[in-house]
Design an enzyme around this catalytic site. Structure first.
Site: not given
Ligand code: GLU
Length: 420
Positions: A107
Site C-alpha cells: 500500500k
Molecule cells: N485499493 C484496492 C484494495 O484495497 C486494491 C488496489 C489494487 O488494485 O491494487 O483492495
C-alpha cells in the site's frame, strides 16, 4: 515501538495475533509474517499555483515478497501515516492470499486532501510521487493500483511518469488505468460488483428475499456508489440510507441512487441532497436494515456500536471497518449478523487488477464479460472456502478468511526457507 507505531497498525497486528493463536504460529514466524518487508517514506516538493513550494509526505509499504511482486493501492488522504499504510499493506497480503493471487500485499499514498489541490498541482504531486518511487517499484517488484482519493487519471499519470523514465510504455506498472492506455474493462466497477455478488450470495444462503430487503451504504466513492447502484438496480433492494464524508441521508421509502450519483457528479458531495432526512452519520450505521455496507474508512464499527447494529448482513466494502473489540461482540451475535469480512468482501478490486496486470504482461485484451465471469468465479471459490472453514472449526468468518490467507503465506515462507 517501531516506525509503524500507529492505532491502525496496532489493530492489524491485534487481528493477526488472533489468527496466529488460532493457527498456533510460533513467535519467530509471527514477527516474520507481521512486519513489512520494506517501507519507504519520501518528501515530495511541489510548485503550487500561487508560486509557493509545498512539501508533502509520501509512503509505500511492501508487506511480503514471498509469493511474487507486491500489489496494492495508492491512497491520497490527509491523515495517512506510515503505520496506517503498513496496516493496509498487511491486509492486502491476506486478501491476495485468500484469493490465491501470486502477490504479496502493498500500500502507498500521500498525506494530502486531493480535493484541495488544483488539477495542475495534483498532476505534479502524482508524478513526483511516482518518480520518487521508481527505484522501489516495477512490474515484477511492486505494482500500484487505485485506492481512496485516487482514480484512473492519477494511475495514467503514474504509468506515464514511469514509462517516460524507462523510455517505453510500461502499462503493467500500475492497474486501474483508463482502458485507452491498457486498463482493463470492468476494473472501475470491480470492487463494488464483487461486494454485491457476495451480498447476493449471502442473501441466497440465508433465504432472504431481495425485493423485500433494505440496505444502508456508508461511503459514496468508487466502492459505495457502485455497490448502492447495483444493489438497487440489479438486485432490487431498497436503499434506505447513504452517506459520504459530508452528509448522511435516511429515507425509509427508498433513495433514488441514480439521482444521488448525479448530485455527487455535479457538486462533488452529498451535502444538500434532498431525497430524505439528513441524519447523524454515526447513527446511520445502527439504523434498521437488512444489509449494511461500510464502504468508507477504517474503524467505524467499534466496541461502542457493534451491539446496536440492526442489520442481518454486514458487508465490509472498506478496509478494516471493524475493530477487534467489535469483532468480539459480533462473534457472539453470529446467528443474528452474517459478516462478509473485508478481505473477502472488497477483494474484487485487486482481483481485477491482477487480470489487468496479466493482460498487460501478455499484451492481450479480455472482454468485460470474461473479466466479470472470472472475477465471480474466484469470489465464489473464496466465499465457499471461508464459509466451510468457519462452520467446520466454529470460528468467525473473519478468522476463517484471514487464517486461509495467513496459512498460505506461512506455507510459502516455510517452503522457501530463510536465507542465508
Ligand atoms: N485499493 C484496492 C484494495 O484495497 C486494491 C488496489 C489494487 O488494485 O491494487 O483492495
Amino acid at each position: 515501538m517501531t516506525i509503524y507505531d500507529d492505532d491502525v497498525f496496532r489493530m492489524a497486528c491485534a487481528q493477526f495475533e488472533v489468527i496466529a493463536d488460532y493457527l498456533s504460529i510460533g513467535k519467530n514466524h509471527r514477527e516474520r509474517l507481521m512486519y513489512p518487508k520494506r517501507a519507504v517514506a519520501v518528501t515530495l516538493p511541489v510548485h503550487m499555483d500561487d508560486g509557493s513550494t509545498k512539501t508533502f509526505q509520501g509512503y509505500r509499504v511492501q508487506h511480503h515478497l514471498t509469493l511474487g511482486p507486491t500489489k496494492g493501492g495508492t491512497r491520497f488522504a490527509p491523515s495517512l501515516s506510515m503505520g496506517e499504510t503498513a496496516a493496509l499493506a498487511m491486509w492486502m497480503s491476506w486478501k491476495c492470499a485468500l484469493a490465491n493471487l501470486p502477490y504479496g500485499g502493498a500500500k502507498g499514498g500521500i498525506a494530502v486532501d486531493p480535493a484541495k489541490l488544483s488539477r495542475t498541482e495534483l498532476e505534479a504531486l502524482s508524478r513526483r510521487y511516482m518518480q520518487e518511487m521508481i527505484p522501489f517499484v516495477g512490474p515484477h517488484t511492486d505494482i500500484m493500483g487505485p485506492d481512496m482519493g485516487t482514480n484512473e487519471q492519477i494511475m495514467a499519470w503514474f504509468m506515464d511518469t514511469y514509462s517516460v523514465y524507462q523510455g517505453y510504455a510500461v502499462s503493467e506498472i500500475v492497474t486501474g488505468k483508463p482502458v485507452s492506455i491498457g486498463g482493463t474493462e470492468g476494473r472501475r466497477e470491480a470492487t463494488g460488483r464483487g461486494v454485491v455478488y457476495l451480498i447476493e450470495r449471502a442473501m441466497n444462503m440465508l433465504k432472504m428475499d431481495s425485493e423485500k430487503s433494505t440496505a444502508i451504504v456508508q461511503g459514496f466513492g468508487n466502492v459505495g456508489s457502485v455497490a448502492a447502484l447495483s444493489l438497487a438496480l440489479k438486485s432490487g433492494l431498497k436503499i434506505v440510507g447513504i452517506s459520504d464524508a459530508h452528509a448522511a441521508i435516511y429515507n425509509p421509502k427508498g433513495i433514488d441512487v441514480e439521482a444521488a450519483e448525479q448530485h455527487v457528479h455535479k457538486k462533488g458531495h452529498l451535502r444538500a441532497f434532498d431525497q430524505g432526512d439528513h441524519v447523524d452519520p454515526n447513527e446511520l450505521l445502527t439504523m434498521k436494515c437488512d444489509v449494511l455496507v461500510p464502504a468508507a474508512v477504517d474503524r467505524v464499527i467499534t466496541g461502542k456500536n457493534a451491539r446496536k447494529l440492526q442489520c442481518r448482513i454486514l458487508a465490509e466494502g472498506a478496509n478494516g471497518p471493524t475493530t477487534p473489540d467489535a469483532d468480539l461482540i459480533l462473534e457472539k451475535r453470529w446467528d443474528e449478523i452474517f459478516v462478509i469480512p473485508d478481505i473477502l468482501c472488497n477483494a474484487g478490486g485487486v482481483i481485477v487488477s491482477y487480470f489487468e496486470w496479466v493482460q498487460g504482461l501478455q499484451s492481450f485484451r479480455w472482454t468485460e464479460t470474461e473479466v466479470t465471469d472470472k472475477l465471480f468465479r474466484i469470489l465464489e471459490h473464496s466465499f465457499i472456502q471461508v464459509i466451510r472453514r468457519a462452520k467446520e472449526h466454529k470460528i468467525s468468518h473473519r478468522t476463517a478468511a484471514m487464517a486461509i490467507g495467513v496459512e498460505r503465506v506461512l506455507k510459502a515462507k516455510m517452503m522457501r526457507g530463510l536465507f542465508p
